[in-house]
Write a protein that holds these residues in place. Structure first.
Motif, PDB file in Angstrom:
ATOM      1  N   ILE A 171       0.838  -1.193   0.000  1.00  0.00           N
ATOM      2  CA  ILE A 171       0.000   0.000   0.000  1.00  0.00           C
ATOM      3  C   ILE A 171       0.879   1.252   0.000  1.00  0.00           C
ATOM      4  N   SER A 172       0.553   2.186  -0.864  1.00  0.00           N
ATOM      5  CA  SER A 172       1.356   3.400  -1.008  1.00  0.00           C
ATOM      6  C   SER A 172       1.061   4.401   0.110  1.00  0.00           C
ATOM      7  N   THR A 173       1.914   5.400   0.188  1.00  0.00           N
ATOM      8  CA  THR A 173       1.677   6.548   1.080  1.00  0.00           C
ATOM      9  C   THR A 173       1.102   7.671   0.215  1.00  0.00           C
ATOM     10  N   TYR A 174      -0.053   7.379  -0.373  1.00  0.00           N
ATOM     11  CA  TYR A 174      -0.617   8.193  -1.443  1.00  0.00           C
ATOM     12  C   TYR A 174      -0.972   9.609  -1.005  1.00  0.00           C
ATOM     13  N   ALA A 175      -1.331   9.783   0.256  1.00  0.00           N
ATOM     14  CA  ALA A 175      -1.768  11.095   0.727  1.00  0.00           C
ATOM     15  C   ALA A 175      -0.632  12.099   0.812  1.00  0.00           C
ATOM     16  N   HIS A 176       0.616  11.614   0.768  1.00  0.00           N
ATOM     17  CA  HIS A 176       1.769  12.494   0.941  1.00  0.00           C
ATOM     18  C   HIS A 176       2.736  12.504  -0.245  1.00  0.00           C
ATOM     19  N   MET A 177       2.915  11.376  -0.896  1.00  0.00           N
ATOM     20  CA  MET A 177       4.038  11.235  -1.821  1.00  0.00           C
ATOM     21  C   MET A 177       3.903  12.100  -3.066  1.00  0.00           C
ATOM     22  N   PHE A 178       2.694  12.554  -3.391  1.00  0.00           N
ATOM     23  CA  PHE A 178       2.530  13.475  -4.517  1.00  0.00           C
ATOM     24  C   PHE A 178       3.402  14.712  -4.346  1.00  0.00           C
ATOM     25  N   GLY A 179       3.711  15.069  -3.090  1.00  0.00           N
ATOM     26  CA  GLY A 179       4.525  16.251  -2.831  1.00  0.00           C
ATOM     27  C   GLY A 179       5.891  16.174  -3.481  1.00  0.00           C
ATOM     28  N   CYS A 180       6.441  14.964  -3.618  1.00  0.00           N
ATOM     29  CA  CYS A 180       7.738  14.816  -4.297  1.00  0.00           C
ATOM     30  C   CYS A 180       7.595  15.125  -5.781  1.00  0.00           C
ATOM     31  N   TRP A 181       6.577  14.584  -6.389  1.00  0.00           N
ATOM     32  CA  TRP A 181       6.290  14.835  -7.814  1.00  0.00           C
ATOM     33  C   TRP A 181       6.137  16.332  -8.058  1.00  0.00           C
ATOM     34  N   GLU A 182       5.269  16.968  -7.274  1.00  0.00           N
ATOM     35  CA  GLU A 182       4.970  18.387  -7.500  1.00  0.00           C
ATOM     36  C   GLU A 182       6.170  19.273  -7.173  1.00  0.00           C
ATOM     37  N   THR A 183       6.913  18.949  -6.124  1.00  0.00           N
ATOM     38  CA  THR A 183       8.089  19.754  -5.774  1.00  0.00           C
ATOM     39  C   THR A 183       9.151  19.653  -6.853  1.00  0.00           C
ATOM     40  N   LEU A 184       9.344  18.474  -7.421  1.00  0.00           N
ATOM     41  CA  LEU A 184      10.350  18.313  -8.472  1.00  0.00           C
ATOM     42  C   LEU A 184       9.994  19.161  -9.693  1.00  0.00           C
ATOM     43  N   TYR A 185       8.703  19.247 -10.015  1.00  0.00           N
ATOM     44  CA  TYR A 185       8.303  20.099 -11.132  1.00  0.00           C
ATOM     45  C   TYR A 185       8.455  21.585 -10.795  1.00  0.00           C
ATOM     46  N   ILE A 186       8.289  21.946  -9.526  1.00  0.00           N
ATOM     47  CA  ILE A 186       8.519  23.336  -9.127  1.00  0.00           C
ATOM     48  C   ILE A 186      10.000  23.674  -9.204  1.00  0.00           C
ATOM     49  N   ILE A 187      10.847  22.742  -8.826  1.00  0.00           N
ATOM     50  CA  ILE A 187      12.286  22.938  -8.978  1.00  0.00           C
ATOM     51  C   ILE A 187      12.624  23.163 -10.445  1.00  0.00           C
ATOM     52  N   LYS A 188      12.042  22.359 -11.309  1.00  0.00           N
ATOM     53  CA  LYS A 188      12.245  22.528 -12.755  1.00  0.00           C
ATOM     54  C   LYS A 188      11.810  23.925 -13.197  1.00  0.00           C
ATOM     55  N   GLN A 189      10.611  24.323 -12.785  1.00  0.00           N
ATOM     56  CA  GLN A 189      10.089  25.639 -13.156  1.00  0.00           C
ATOM     57  C   GLN A 189      10.997  26.749 -12.631  1.00  0.00           C
ATOM     58  N   GLY A 190      11.469  26.590 -11.403  1.00  0.00           N
ATOM     59  CA  GLY A 190      12.348  27.607 -10.812  1.00  0.00           C
ATOM     60  C   GLY A 190      13.678  27.699 -11.522  1.00  0.00           C
ATOM     61  N   MET A 191      14.264  26.559 -11.850  1.00  0.00           N
ATOM     62  CA  MET A 191      15.559  26.564 -12.544  1.00  0.00           C
ATOM     63  C   MET A 191      15.435  27.168 -13.931  1.00  0.00           C
ATOM     64  N   GLU A 192      14.330  26.909 -14.590  1.00  0.00           N
ATOM     65  CA  GLU A 192      14.137  27.489 -15.924  1.00  0.00           C
ATOM     66  C   GLU A 192      13.904  28.991 -15.833  1.00  0.00           C
ATOM     67  N   ALA A 193      13.158  29.431 -14.837  1.00  0.00           N
ATOM     68  CA  ALA A 193      12.925  30.870 -14.666  1.00  0.00           C
ATOM     69  C   ALA A 193      14.213  31.601 -14.300  1.00  0.00           C
ATOM     70  N   ALA A 194      15.097  30.918 -13.562  1.00  0.00           N
ATOM     71  CA  ALA A 194      16.351  31.533 -13.131  1.00  0.00           C
ATOM     72  C   ALA A 194      17.475  31.332 -14.140  1.00  0.00           C
ATOM     73  N   ASP A 195      17.203  30.609 -15.234  1.00  0.00           N
ATOM     74  CA  ASP A 195      18.251  30.225 -16.188  1.00  0.00           C
ATOM     75  C   ASP A 195      19.429  29.603 -15.439  1.00  0.00           C
ATOM     76  N   TYR A 196      19.083  28.653 -14.597  1.00  0.00           N
ATOM     77  CA  TYR A 196      20.052  28.020 -13.696  1.00  0.00           C
ATOM     78  C   TYR A 196      21.120  27.263 -14.475  1.00  0.00           C
ATOM     79  N   LYS A 197      22.374  27.547 -14.146  1.00  0.00           N
ATOM     80  CA  LYS A 197      23.492  26.882 -14.812  1.00  0.00           C
ATOM     81  C   LYS A 197      24.367  26.092 -13.853  1.00  0.00           C
ATOM     82  N   GLY A 198      24.306  26.423 -12.564  1.00  0.00           N
ATOM     83  CA  GLY A 198      25.141  25.717 -11.603  1.00  0.00           C
ATOM     84  C   GLY A 198      25.046  26.332 -10.228  1.00  0.00           C
ATOM     85  N   PRO A 199      25.832  25.832  -9.264  1.00  0.00           N
ATOM     86  CA  PRO A 199      25.761  26.299  -7.880  1.00  0.00           C
ATOM     87  C   PRO A 199      25.873  27.808  -7.702  1.00  0.00           C
ATOM     88  N   ALA A 200      26.532  28.493  -8.610  1.00  0.00           N
ATOM     89  CA  ALA A 200      26.621  29.951  -8.505  1.00  0.00           C
ATOM     90  C   ALA A 200      25.254  30.618  -8.657  1.00  0.00           C
TER      91      ALA A 200
END
Length: 438
Positions: free
Chosen positions: A336-365
């Protein structure tokens, strides 16, 4: 101290022909989520250094059942992102370390990601005591720390500017939005049973305030160690005048907890309102859980597929993370999954993607630019990237707000009986991280 084994997982790289097949199969996702990958962009990703994301996993310890499904969900989302061209033309690589669901180990894992693995960010942590133990080290190392917890620790201002929780709501907003329904439908004299650490204390404090605002009262508060294995000795503390028993438990003893709760009360019980944490990764078909019939649970994302058509993106998400209509693994109906919570990983990863694209992220700098980009976001529309539902983000508090679900156990399954609005969950900001120096 014994060194934990590292698992570095690279998501699969595809040829251009495989990419075109993938794009055809995922056309609905691309159209709905603004992915729209381009062949040239994907070709660039094939020759670029990957963006390394450190996944802080609860593979062992009291959070292991969550960690296992958080990891599955993360890898499914990472695969989709790479299939669609990666981030800024670069593939992402998930580097996983086990923190043992331990605060001290958590801080060590953050340091290992920053110094040894040289990841761009750290992501994924759930248990609040691990977040609180790890966050100071993330701030010292100046590495963005995207947590998928539920505690109010981020929005309270206890942490630092490098810590964000943009993909899952916090306890304060959850209980505030549901207290009116509980008070109106179940009762106003409440006894609370909760784990004796930060997450449980958030429930204790914020639900007590929320039910008081409805003219109710918490008449007894029972704190239980999260590693407890037997619970009968706590139940006699429940006052007879209790109208609503509010429970939220975590850890390896949750099945025992809900079984013993049913045995203790039998048919003569108050109304019972629980957080699904008390039942995450637990099969409702387990013998001894029949007493849960008719009781209520909070769910972030409903475990059982609902037939009301309210969420058109649930089926796509279930397929990609490998979960059936009952919330179990497609390969094992007992898992049985932890369905009520694990979606947060999916959605957060897409927000990271959106943030990196908005910031034109190239590296730790560009880490500060990434944080500033995410701080500028205000809303995330429901869609394949946000299948749980639409959300509002407060860049000052680094916290997201969304809908909540109240479900009733009916014929051995969870059926949604009430959905809150985003507006129900909003509260005044307690901090402005944007005014803190990097």
């Amino acid at each position: 101290m014994t060194e934990q084994k590292t698992n570095s997982t690279k998501t699969k790289h595809f040829t251009r022909r495989d990419t075109l097949k993938t794009l055809g199969a995922a056309a609905g996702l691309a159209a709905g989520s603004q992915l729209m990958p381009l062949s040239g962009r994907y070709a660039q990703a094939q020759s670029s250094e990957p963006i390394k994301i450190g996944f802080q996993a609860h593979r062992t310890g009291i959070g292991a059942s969550y960690g296992r499904w958080y990891e599955r969900t993360t890898m499914a989302a990472a695969q989709l992102i790479n299939d669609a061209g990666g981030i800024n033309g670069r593939p992402i690589e998930i580097v996983t370390e086990d923190d043992g669901t331990d605060p001290k180990r958590g801080a060590e894992v953050v340091e290992k990601f920053a110094i040894q693995h040289k990841t761009d960010i750290v992501f994924g942590t759930l248990f609040s005591h691990v977040v609180i133990g790890s966050a100071p080290r993330a701030g010292e190392l100046k590495i963005p720390y995207f947590v998928v917890s539920e505690g109010h620790h981020v929005a309270s201002g206890k942490l630092n500017r490098y810590v964000l929780q943009p993909g899952i709501t916090d306890v304060k907003s959850q209980v505030q939005s549901m207290a009116p329904w509980v008070g109106s439908n179940l009762g106003k004299k409440v006894t609370m049973i909760f784990p004796d650490f930060a997450f449980g204390h958030d429930h204790r404090d914020y639900f007590s305030a929320a039910i008081a605002a409805q003219g109710g009262e918490v008449i007894e508060k029972i704190a239980i160690p999260p590693t407890e294995q037997s619970f009968f000795k706590y139940f006699p503390r429940i006052p007879k005048e209790t109208e609503v028993l509010y429970h939220v438990m975590v850890g390896p003893g949750v099945l025992t907890f809900v079984k013993e709760l049913g045995e203790f009360f039998g048919s003569d019980r108050p109304q019972i309102f629980g957080f699904i944490d008390s039942l995450e990764a637990v099969d409702l078909a387990n013998p001894g859980l029949e007493a849960l019939e008719g009781t209520y649970f909070w769910e972030g994302f409903p475990r059982y597929a609902q037939n009301d058509g309210a969420n058109p993106h649930d089926a796509f998400y279930r397929e990609k993370v490998g979960v059936d209509a009952n919330g179990a693994s497609l390969s094992d109906p007992k898992d049985i999954s932890t369905y009520a919570h694990m979606f947060g990983c999916w959605e957060t990863l897409y927000i990271i993607k959106q943030g990196m694209e908005a910031a034109d992220y190239k590296g730790p700098a560009d880490r500060a630019k990434l944080i500033e980009a995410v701080e500028s976001f205000t809303d995330f529309p429901e869609g394949p990237e946000h299948p749980q539902g639409a959300k509002m983000f407060n860049g000052q508090t680094h916290q997201v707000f969304g809908i909540q679900n109240i479900s009733q156990v009916t014929d051995g399954k969870l059926k949604v009986v009430h959905r809150t609005s985003i507006e129900d969950s909003l509260y005044e900001p307690e901090v402005d991280y944007t005014k803190m120096a990097f």
